[in-house]
Design an enzyme around this catalytic site. Structure first.
Site, PDB file in Angstrom:
ATOM      1  N   ARG A  53       0.736  -1.150   0.003  1.00 46.66           N
ATOM      2  CA  ARG A  53      -0.062  -0.174   0.124  1.00 46.66           C
ATOM      3  C   ARG A  53       0.807   1.069   0.138  1.00 46.66           C
ATOM      4  O   ARG A  53       0.729   2.265  -0.627  1.00 46.66           O
ATOM      5  CB  ARG A  53      -0.970   0.075   1.125  1.00 46.66           C
ATOM      6  CG  ARG A  53      -2.175   1.158   1.078  1.00 46.66           C
ATOM      7  CD  ARG A  53      -3.090   0.924   2.118  1.00 46.66           C
ATOM      8  NE  ARG A  53      -2.500   1.157   3.514  1.00 46.66           N
ATOM      9  CZ  ARG A  53      -3.318   0.871   4.603  1.00 46.66           C
ATOM     10  NH1 ARG A  53      -4.600   0.509   4.535  1.00 46.66           N
ATOM     11  NH2 ARG A  53      -2.648   1.128   5.912  1.00 46.66           N
ATOM     12  N   LYS A 152      -2.534   6.939   1.073  1.00 45.34           N
ATOM     13  CA  LYS A 152      -2.303   7.132   2.351  1.00 45.34           C
ATOM     14  C   LYS A 152      -1.326   8.470   2.412  1.00 45.34           C
ATOM     15  O   LYS A 152      -0.059   7.852   2.734  1.00 45.34           O
ATOM     16  CB  LYS A 152      -1.996   5.861   2.853  1.00 45.34           C
ATOM     17  CG  LYS A 152      -2.150   6.159   4.509  1.00 45.34           C
ATOM     18  CD  LYS A 152      -2.339   4.715   5.258  1.00 45.34           C
ATOM     19  CE  LYS A 152      -2.219   4.931   6.496  1.00 45.34           C
ATOM     20  NZ  LYS A 152      -2.881   5.681   7.374  1.00 45.34           N
ATOM     21  N   GLU A 185     -16.307   6.832   6.162  1.00 44.40           N
ATOM     22  CA  GLU A 185     -15.190   6.287   7.171  1.00 44.40           C
ATOM     23  C   GLU A 185     -14.984   7.036   8.290  1.00 44.40           C
ATOM     24  O   GLU A 185     -15.634   8.133   8.518  1.00 44.40           O
ATOM     25  CB  GLU A 185     -13.831   6.068   6.673  1.00 44.40           C
ATOM     26  CG  GLU A 185     -13.283   7.167   6.140  1.00 44.40           C
ATOM     27  CD  GLU A 185     -11.728   6.830   5.360  1.00 44.40           C
ATOM     28  OE1 GLU A 185     -11.234   5.813   5.872  1.00 44.40           O
ATOM     29  OE2 GLU A 185     -11.065   7.602   4.941  1.00 44.40           O
TER      30      GLU A 185
HETATM   31  N1  PMP Z   1      -8.987   5.296   6.994  1.00 41.87           N
HETATM   32  C1  PMP Z   1      -7.947   6.177   7.154  1.00 41.87           C
HETATM   33  C2  PMP Z   1      -8.245   7.426   6.582  1.00 41.87           C
HETATM   34  C3  PMP Z   1      -6.759   5.897   7.667  1.00 41.87           C
HETATM   35  O1  PMP Z   1      -6.026   6.833   8.237  1.00 41.87           O
HETATM   36  C4  PMP Z   1      -6.789   4.420   8.503  1.00 41.87           C
HETATM   37  C5  PMP Z   1      -5.411   4.027   9.321  1.00 41.87           C
HETATM   38  N2  PMP Z   1      -4.486   3.707   8.489  1.00 41.87           N
HETATM   39  C6  PMP Z   1      -7.694   3.387   8.128  1.00 41.87           C
HETATM   40  C7  PMP Z   1      -8.867   3.882   7.415  1.00 41.87           C
HETATM   41  C8  PMP Z   1      -7.683   2.153   8.619  1.00 41.87           C
HETATM   42  O2  PMP Z   1      -6.689   1.285   7.849  1.00 41.87           O
HETATM   43  P1  PMP Z   1      -5.837   0.402   8.238  1.00 41.87           P
HETATM   44  O3  PMP Z   1      -6.672  -0.907   8.962  1.00 41.87           O
HETATM   45  O4  PMP Z   1      -5.054  -0.313   7.137  1.00 41.87           O
HETATM   46  O5  PMP Z   1      -5.061   0.884   9.607  1.00 41.87           O
END
Ligand code: PMP
Length: 294
Positions: A53, A152, A185
């Site tokens: 990622r 990200k 989210e």
């Molecule tokens: N959405 C956002 C905007 C985030 O920053 C995160 C944290 N990484 C998540 C969702 C959750 O993703 P993950 O389970 O890969 O940590």
């Protein structure tokens, strides 16, 4: 206590000496990408997925990472070893690097790479066990263009603004709608609803990050005989859900029991959420799901 050791641009330095230039475009412009990763019992959970990622985010913003994925994995492992850690929250950051005061990335010849291995506590354990209160915020998730959250990147002001709104409302977290008004989210978590024994989570095209924990929840649910359905849902469907929970690397799985003053389900963590939380803690400590620190 010995000082925490940070990896920064080829060196492992004590925290007080791990410093970045004020001309780094990560600082000046939020120009860079990052990952939050957890290690459980000596295994780095889903390390390959996090690296994939990170490099995909870097590819989209045309940021050249001069380490290979395997070299990056070794840097992370070494940082864990140098800090004597088996359980940790790891922050991996790649910025555009040092440039001048203009924003043109061509002025930044080399990316900066930083790895911090420490701990993170988003909220007290008792709060999580009781289930949290969330608000749906007036701030919409960034649309899926320049500052899309499926990349990200280091641009988190959109999330921070929503967190401020949650703080002002004495809530624990904020839930974003996307520009079309669908549920998207949390500030750094994916969201799920449970309704009549079915589980739904919004797709990436709503503007959410494709979460690694979100994918793990789907795998775990599938093993429990429930297929997680990825589809957009409305604020009304959110309010009338039987259960709501967040997922994330830092968050793990957090039950939500109230949204904008509406009680969700029975006002306490739901049965399915609790079962998923139990299975999740088994899943993360299964060596098969992580890379061994050695
Ligand atoms: N959405 C956002 C905007 C985030 O920053 C995160 C944290 N990484 C998540 C969702 C959750 O993703 P993950 O389970 O890969 O940590």
């Amino acid at each position: 206590m010995a000082e925490q050791i940070i990896y920064i641009d080829g060196q492992y330095l004590p925290k007080s000496k791990a410093l970045l230039s004020v001309f780094d475009h990560g600082f000046l412009y939020g120009d860079g990408v990052f990952e939050g990763i957890r290690a459980y019992k000596g295994h780095i959970f889903k390390l390959e997925e996090h690296l994939d990622r990170l490099y995909a985010s870097a590819h989209t913003i045309m940021l050249k990472v001069h380490l290979t994925k395997e070299e990056m994995a070794q840097v992370i492992i070494n940082t864990m070893l140098k800090n004597g850690l088996k359980d940790a929250y790891i922050r991996l950051i790649v910025t555009r690097g040092v440039g001048d005061l203009g924003l043109d990335p061509r002025k930044c010849p080399k990316a900066s790479v930083i790895v911090i291995a420490g701990v993170i506590t988003l909220m007290p354990k008792e709060t999580v066990e009781r289930g949290i209160k969330a608000i749906m915020t007036w701030i919409r998730r960034d649309p899926i263009d320049g500052t899309s959250h499926d990349v990200k990147s280091l641009n988190y002001l959109n999330s921070i603004m929503a967190k401020i709104e949650a703080n002002n409302a004495n809530a624990d977290e904020a839930i974003f709608l996307n520009p079309q008004g669908y549920v998207c989210e949390g500030t750094a978590e994916n969201i799920f609803i449970v309704k009549g024994g079915r589980i739904f989570t919004p797709p990436t095209f709503t503007g959410a990050l494709p979460g690694i924990t979100q994918a793990a929840v789907s795998t775990i649910a599938e093993k429990m005989g429930i297929r997680v359905e990825t589809r957009p849902f409305t604020p009304h469907e959110l309010f009338s859900a039987d259960e709501i929970f967040f997922s994330g690397t830092a968050a793990e799985i957090i039950p939500v029991v109230e949204v904008n003053g509406r009680t969700i389900g029975a006002g306490k963590p739901g049965g399915l959420t609790n079962r998923l939380r139990e299975e999740f803690s088994r899943y993360v400590s299964d060596p098969a799901n992580g890379r061994k620190i050695a």
